[in-house]
Scaffold this motif. Sequence first.
Motif, PDB file in Angstrom:
ATOM      1  N   GLN A 115      12.921  21.083   4.363  1.00 24.20           N
ATOM      2  CA  GLN A 115      11.611  20.685   5.352  1.00 24.20           C
ATOM      3  C   GLN A 115       9.969  20.741   4.753  1.00 24.20           C
ATOM      4  N   THR A 116      10.371  21.539   3.651  1.00 23.29           N
ATOM      5  CA  THR A 116       8.655  21.258   2.714  1.00 23.29           C
ATOM      6  C   THR A 116       9.401  20.027   1.843  1.00 23.29           C
ATOM      7  N   ALA A 117      10.212  19.620   1.386  1.00 27.87           N
ATOM      8  CA  ALA A 117      10.578  17.730   0.759  1.00 27.87           C
ATOM      9  C   ALA A 117       9.543  17.070   1.882  1.00 27.87           C
ATOM     10  N   ALA A 122       6.327  14.764   1.782  1.00 32.86           N
ATOM     11  CA  ALA A 122       6.782  13.079   2.000  1.00 32.86           C
ATOM     12  C   ALA A 122       5.073  12.901   2.897  1.00 32.86           C
ATOM     13  N   GLN A 123       5.289  13.482   3.823  1.00 28.90           N
ATOM     14  CA  GLN A 123       4.609  13.356   5.383  1.00 28.90           C
ATOM     15  C   GLN A 123       3.212  13.142   4.616  1.00 28.90           C
ATOM     16  N   ALA A 124       3.238  14.337   3.988  1.00 26.72           N
ATOM     17  CA  ALA A 124       1.203  14.469   3.597  1.00 26.72           C
ATOM     18  C   ALA A 124       1.094  13.411   2.554  1.00 26.72           C
ATOM     19  N   LEU A 125       2.123  12.803   1.383  1.00 25.51           N
ATOM     20  CA  LEU A 125       1.555  11.707   0.925  1.00 25.51           C
ATOM     21  C   LEU A 125       1.597  10.259   1.778  1.00 25.51           C
ATOM     22  N   GLY A 126       1.834  10.713   2.653  1.00 27.79           N
ATOM     23  CA  GLY A 126       1.519   9.166   3.606  1.00 27.79           C
ATOM     24  C   GLY A 126       3.098   8.600   4.231  1.00 27.79           C
ATOM     25  N   TYR A 127       3.995   9.114   4.067  1.00 28.03           N
ATOM     26  CA  TYR A 127       5.343   8.338   4.109  1.00 28.03           C
ATOM     27  C   TYR A 127       6.044   8.428   5.810  1.00 28.03           C
ATOM     28  N   GLU A 128       6.953   8.380   6.425  1.00 32.81           N
ATOM     29  CA  GLU A 128       7.783   8.553   7.289  1.00 32.81           C
ATOM     30  C   GLU A 128       8.923   9.319   6.606  1.00 32.81           C
ATOM     31  N   THR A 129       9.271  10.142   7.434  1.00 32.73           N
ATOM     32  CA  THR A 129      10.165  11.104   6.571  1.00 32.73           C
ATOM     33  C   THR A 129      11.821  10.963   8.186  1.00 32.73           C
ATOM     34  N   LYS A 130      13.170  11.494   7.625  1.00 34.43           N
ATOM     35  CA  LYS A 130      13.630  11.629   8.460  1.00 34.43           C
ATOM     36  C   LYS A 130      14.237  13.068   7.750  1.00 34.43           C
ATOM     37  N   SER A 140       0.814  -0.807  -0.055  1.00 34.57           N
ATOM     38  CA  SER A 140      -0.079   0.028  -0.332  1.00 34.57           C
ATOM     39  C   SER A 140       1.208   1.606   0.136  1.00 34.57           C
ATOM     40  N   GLY A 141       2.439   1.483   0.140  1.00 35.51           N
ATOM     41  CA  GLY A 141       2.843   2.131  -0.213  1.00 35.51           C
ATOM     42  C   GLY A 141       3.117   2.867   1.570  1.00 35.51           C
ATOM     43  N   LYS A 142       1.733   2.698   2.360  1.00 36.24           N
ATOM     44  CA  LYS A 142       2.127   4.120   3.848  1.00 36.24           C
ATOM     45  C   LYS A 142       3.009   3.772   4.559  1.00 36.24           C
ATOM     46  N   HIS A 143       4.048   3.047   4.678  1.00 31.38           N
ATOM     47  CA  HIS A 143       4.914   2.506   5.679  1.00 31.38           C
ATOM     48  C   HIS A 143       5.903   2.535   5.095  1.00 31.38           C
ATOM     49  N   LYS A 144       6.447   3.203   3.908  1.00 34.88           N
ATOM     50  CA  LYS A 144       7.329   3.441   3.420  1.00 34.88           C
ATOM     51  C   LYS A 144       7.914   4.811   4.094  1.00 34.88           C
ATOM     52  N   ALA A 204      10.008  16.662  -5.771  1.00 35.85           N
ATOM     53  CA  ALA A 204      11.385  15.448  -5.658  1.00 35.85           C
ATOM     54  C   ALA A 204       9.717  14.607  -4.520  1.00 35.85           C
ATOM     55  N   ALA A 205       9.083  15.098  -4.136  1.00 37.46           N
ATOM     56  CA  ALA A 205       8.250  13.984  -2.820  1.00 37.46           C
ATOM     57  C   ALA A 205       7.838  13.136  -4.267  1.00 37.46           C
ATOM     58  N   MET A 206       7.108  14.199  -4.850  1.00 38.74           N
ATOM     59  CA  MET A 206       5.888  13.642  -5.523  1.00 38.74           C
ATOM     60  C   MET A 206       6.757  12.068  -6.843  1.00 38.74           C
ATOM     61  N   TYR A 207       7.340  12.637  -7.017  1.00 37.23           N
ATOM     62  CA  TYR A 207       8.217  11.653  -8.425  1.00 37.23           C
ATOM     63  C   TYR A 207       8.860  10.693  -6.862  1.00 37.23           C
ATOM     64  N   ALA A 208       8.900  10.526  -5.802  1.00 34.47           N
ATOM     65  CA  ALA A 208       9.035   9.527  -4.719  1.00 34.47           C
ATOM     66  C   ALA A 208       8.230   9.059  -4.809  1.00 34.47           C
ATOM     67  N   ASP A 209       6.820   9.528  -4.487  1.00 35.85           N
ATOM     68  CA  ASP A 209       5.960   8.599  -4.647  1.00 35.85           C
ATOM     69  C   ASP A 209       5.296   7.733  -5.667  1.00 35.85           C
TER      70      ASP A 209
END
Lengths: 319, 209
Positions: free
Chosen positions: A53-55, A59-67, A30-34, A279-284
Amino acid sequence: MKHSFAIKPFVACLFVLMLLLCSCGNHAGSGKHKKIAVIVSTLNNPWFVVLAQTAAAQAQALGYETKIFDSQNNTSVEADNFENAISAGYNAILFNPTDADGSVSNVQEAKSAGIPVFCMDREVNSVDAATSQILSDSYSGCVAIGKYFVEKMNKRGKYVEILGLVGDNNTWNRSKGFHSVVDFFPGLTMVAQQSADFDRNKAMEVMESILQAHPDINGVFCGNDAMASGAYQALVAAGKANDVKVFGFDGAQDVIESIQAKKILATGMQFPKVIAKTAAMYADEYFKGKRDFPKKMPVEVELVTQENVNDYTGYGKKE
Amino acid sequence: MGKSVLKYAIAAIVFILVAYKSVYFKKLDEVKAEQSAKTFDAAKYAENFWTKKLTPGLHNAVDIDTLIPMLSSNPRQAFDKYSHALGIGNLRYFLIQGKGNVKAIGEDDITLSITRLPDQKIKIATLFIFGNAVRDASGMVNINDFNNTMDFNNVSAEINKIIRVKVLPVVKQLKVGDDVTFTSAIELNKAHLNLSQIEAIPVAVQTIH
């Protein structure tokens, strides 16, 4: 009896393990825990803070955990960040490199581990290492600044150029774009060209020392806004702020305000939020199966002057 | 004693072998030749682009008599159909052609009025021949064919050099009142469209006798 007690915990553990494995598989699908790592060249410059911070937020808004990992403008710290991100199981890296050549091996390492890398703003000198590179069109932006510079200097005078990090392609794309225009005007003489590593304090020190040798300059072109602010500060301290025209590049909030206050003449507005979100949308899209990304996607830079500054805000256009 | 001599002899041979294998000499000319072979030749690329791609296809440039009315009535369609750009943003490039009459000769440009749209003026640049307008308006140069953006941008600088050598001498011969045909690259901002100040980089200009 003893025998049955020995088997039961083993079977239970096996069952739980199988459940966990199934559960992990489902989440990956589902891509939710990537997880997406944002590795940025420095967090000591507000422009890169906005980029990182925007990236991460997108990415968080798309459902991903980020650091966010800070490379502190150091390629070996960047290498550690890549190793950590790879071993921690991050599934994609949104990357702002420290060095066009020095960062290639880090991107290759991630690629070998099956992790897509999307470069933001700065380029790595490899056509196949990164999945895609979303880059500011620094050259074109600085051609526009160069033309404005020539007009405002009335085609003559002495000027100084303060460069960014010498290992970064953006430094030279900006410098080349600017010089592709300015060098055609023999009345304009560059009396000094020095690097200040995109750093405000270093630019102030560089400007102070240049002013001692060349107190009669008429203009300063800086490879980013942080350095433009530092150079302006040195000019104020030397009592020359009204005699020397300062030009920056980035579109940082404080420089937009300085242009409005008629302290700095112009800057090139880069769009870090557009770059980071792309960049975040490309990753998604990558996680969803897309593979045919443009190897390089330039993002346009717009000239911000005292005539059009009211259309802009820090790091972008007014909504 | 004999054993230690043998030991030193073996050590010396090993040292000489390692030193010999570690250092090699090459003529500086050869090294420089290898480096230049790896270096992208932007001037050569630009010359090929100009003679083999751009100029043979100039008849495909959009006619300014078609473009300007469409930009006024349906800008979106005009941008979609006739413009090119490399990436994300509002600046787009058009390769245009048309006929005009020289109205004024300035320090940095020549003002033309368009023959069939007499109220429409464009400025043909004679000094500020810079940037990527020609490269990008053509739509024929792909950024992804280049190893790095510096090579890609050097192509623009070389195209602009060709224009200064091959096109500007013709443009600078023009006099007020001359009728001309022209092909040029222009940049328009789709978010802030301003048709009253079109600046054009000349690609081909001819006087109509």
